[in-house]
Structures are given as C-alpha cells and as structure tokens.
Design an enzyme around this catalytic site. Structure first.
Site, short mmCIF file in Angstrom:
data_model
loop_
_atom_site.label_atom_id
_atom_site.label_comp_id
_atom_site.label_asym_id
_atom_site.label_seq_id
_atom_site.Cartn_x
_atom_site.Cartn_y
_atom_site.Cartn_z
N ASP A 1 2.05 34.99 45.70
CA ASP A 1 1.28 33.81 45.69
C ASP A 1 3.74 33.12 46.91
O ASP A 1 4.62 33.60 46.74
CB ASP A 1 2.16 32.81 44.78
N GLY A 2 3.33 32.46 48.22
CA GLY A 2 4.31 32.30 48.70
C GLY A 2 4.20 32.16 49.82
O GLY A 2 5.52 32.17 50.86
N GLY B 1 2.10 31.36 53.13
CA GLY B 1 2.47 30.55 53.73
C GLY B 1 3.91 29.49 53.75
O GLY B 1 4.48 29.14 55.14
N HIS C 1 1.59 36.56 55.64
CA HIS C 1 1.09 37.26 55.14
C HIS C 1 0.79 38.70 55.48
O HIS C 1 0.75 39.29 54.39
CB HIS C 1 -0.28 36.90 55.53
N SER D 1 -8.62 35.16 46.22
CA SER D 1 -9.25 34.81 44.79
C SER D 1 -10.95 34.20 45.03
O SER D 1 -10.81 34.26 46.95
CB SER D 1 -8.50 33.94 44.26
N TRP E 1 -11.78 30.86 49.54
CA TRP E 1 -12.79 31.26 50.22
C TRP E 1 -12.78 29.80 50.39
O TRP E 1 -13.18 29.95 51.79
CB TRP E 1 -14.18 31.94 49.99
N LEU F 1 0.33 56.76 40.26
CA LEU F 1 0.09 55.24 39.69
C LEU F 1 -1.58 54.35 40.32
O LEU F 1 -2.25 54.72 41.27
CB LEU F 1 0.34 54.09 41.04
N ARG G 1 4.59 35.42 38.37
CA ARG G 1 4.10 35.14 39.32
C ARG G 1 5.23 35.03 40.36
O ARG G 1 6.66 34.59 40.07
CB ARG G 1 3.70 33.99 38.69
C1 FPP Z 1 -0.30 34.11 49.02
O1 FPP Z 1 0.71 33.12 49.21
C2 FPP Z 1 -1.01 34.62 49.72
C3 FPP Z 1 -2.35 35.75 49.34
C4 FPP Z 1 -2.40 35.59 48.23
C5 FPP Z 1 -3.30 35.98 50.29
C6 FPP Z 1 -3.13 37.77 50.64
C7 FPP Z 1 -2.14 38.60 50.49
C8 FPP Z 1 -1.44 39.23 50.95
C9 FPP Z 1 -1.25 39.26 52.75
C10 FPP Z 1 -0.19 39.99 50.44
C11 FPP Z 1 -0.28 41.46 51.06
C12 FPP Z 1 -1.78 41.94 50.36
C13 FPP Z 1 -2.65 43.19 50.32
C14 FPP Z 1 -3.87 42.71 50.37
C15 FPP Z 1 -1.46 43.92 49.47
P1 FPP Z 1 -0.27 31.53 49.83
O2 FPP Z 1 -0.60 31.50 51.36
O3 FPP Z 1 -1.39 31.11 48.67
O4 FPP Z 1 1.58 31.24 50.56
P2 FPP Z 1 1.28 29.25 49.64
O5 FPP Z 1 1.05 29.17 48.45
O6 FPP Z 1 2.94 29.26 50.08
O7 FPP Z 1 0.96 29.18 50.94
#
Ligand code: FPP
Length: 240
Positions: A22-23, A25, A39, A67, A71, A133, A188
């Site tokens: 998370d984080g 953004g 991202h 998640s 969507w 792994l 997390r």
């Molecule tokens: C988390 O931050 C972002 C996600 C869960 C989206 C996708 C994840 C990635 C691109 C990282 C690596 C991916 C792979 C497939 C290994 P957020 O957008 O929820 O951030 P925020 O809460 O600060 O808005």
C-alpha cells in the site's frame, strides 16, 4: 549474496509471508508525481522483494497486487494497472525462471480481459517446473469473493449428488490458495491498520506487521525488520 550478509536474519523464518503493498499513490503525491509513477516504483520494490525472498530461502510469498475493490478505481488507473501487470507477466517471466521463482495467480478472473488471462496462464505454465520460491500474485482478489466462490463450488457438488465433508481443513481445498500453507506473517505498508479483504480465511492466525513506509520505499532491510519482529512473537493459536 554479498548484500545479504549485511542483514541480520533471524534463525526462524515464516513459511508464508503475505504483503499488502500500500502507498504507491501517496508516495507519488509526496513527490509531486502522478499516481502512475508510484505504481511503476511499486513494481521496482516488488521485484527487489521477490528476489530477496528467493535469496533468503523463503518458501511462499503472496503479494496483494489488485483487489476486487480496486475495480472501483477510475477506469484510467485500472487500465494503466492492467497494462502494467500484463507487461510484467510477459517481460519478467524469464527472470522468474532464472531466479527459481514459481508463479501462481490467485483471484477472480471474470472481470479481466482474455488477453490478460492468457498472459497469466502462459506465465504460470512457463514457471511450473521451478522449485524455488512460490510467488503468489493476488490479482482481482478478495477474501469474501473467494469464500463465496468456494461455497458455490460446494453447492454445485451437492447438486450433483456428492456429499463432501466440510470442515475447517477441507474447506481450504475450495479456496484459490488450495495447497498453500496459511500465511504466518502479513505485512502492510503505509501505516493503515486494515485487513482489506486479504486472505481473511487463511490469515485467521497470522501475525500482522504494519510499517509506515510507503510500498515503493519498502526495501529488503525493512523486510528483515518485519522478519525479526515475527521471530520474536509468541504464537499461541488460541492456546495458553
Ligand atoms: C498500492 O498503492 C497499489 C496497488 C495495490 C496497485 C498495484 C501494485 C503495484 C503496481 C506494485 C507491484 C505490483 C506487482 C504486480 C508485483 P495505492 O495505489 O493503494 O496507494 P495509496 O493508498 O497511497 O493511494
């Protein structure tokens, strides 16, 4: 390997680690960058953590990449993430094999395009004989959705006249994570104290670790901190 020696790893590693990444953004916002840059940086962090997990001999790593609730993000961000993940699956598979990483994807594919599903199946197939792994990507994953799908699979069996015995262990065979051990440690990033629908059945007795660090800044060093904290926890599984 030289890098690895500078970290102090605990003697006891968890068998299965889940990570709520998370984080991205907020990381980008703090730098005055678009969310998409967060991202992209998140992918770099994930790559490093996967490689490190393999190096230290972790057996199972599950990354929460998208998640069922994601969507509901703006279509532009969803499109970006789907394109990013499709490209990742295609471009990184050789590296996964080289690093002895076996891929599995857990989630509900019904909202995904056929090209995405094809890419997933191709990557899974290419790493199927790898022995290191086990990397599980949770994509379009939601714990409630997973449980409802499991219940519906059981209903289908019953309709066919079968009488499966359902108990806490046998129920696990109907989940996307069939055959995987329950997560021992769930990390997390970015400080939120929420489960967010991640492995809610399997994580019933997981140890939780939350760090304020945004996902793009989560490094092997931070990972080792979590592993050390886990090693010092006393797990009682409800017993005294
Ligand atoms: C988390 O931050 C972002 C996600 C869960 C989206 C996708 C994840 C990635 C691109 C990282 C690596 C991916 C792979 C497939 C290994 P957020 O957008 O929820 O951030 P925020 O809460 O600060 O808005």
């Amino acid at each position: 390997m030289a890098e690895q020696q500078s970290y102090k790893l605990p003697d006891k590693l968890p068998g299965h680690v889940g990570i709520i990444m998370d984080g991205n953004g907020r990381w980008a916002k703090n730098k005055g960058l678009p969310r998409t840059a967060g991202h992209k940086a998140g992918v770099d962090a994930a790559r490093e953590i996967v490689r490190f997990s393999g190096d230290i001999g972790l057996e199972h790593l599950t990354l929460y990449a998208f998640s069922t609730e994601n969507w509901r993000r703006p279509p532009k961000e969803i499109n970006f993430l789907m394109r990013l993940m499709k490209r990742l699956l295609r471009d990184e598979v050789e590296d996964l094999i080289k690093n002895n990483v076996k891929l599995r994807v857990i989630g509900n594919f019904k909202n995904m395009g056929k090209d995405m599903v094809d890419e997933i199946n191709r990557a899974i197939d290419l790493t199927k004989n790898v022995t290191g792994l086990n990397l599980n990507l949770a994509l379009s994953y939601g714990g409630r959705d997973e449980i409802i799908m499991a219940v519906n699979k059981i209903i289908e069996q019953v309709k066919k006249g079968e009488h499966p015995e359902i108990n806490e262990e046998s129920f696990k065979h109907y989940l996307f994570t069939e055959g995987l051990p329950d997560p021992d440690l769930i990390i997390r990033t970015s400080g939120e104290m929420r489960v967010s629908n991640f492995l809610i059945y399997q994580g019933a007795y997981a140890e939780y670790y939350v760090t304020d660090i945004f996902w793009p800044n989560f490094s092997p060093e931070e990972f080792v901190k979590a592993l050390n904290e886990y090693a010092h926890r006393t797990r009682r599984f409800g017993k005294v």
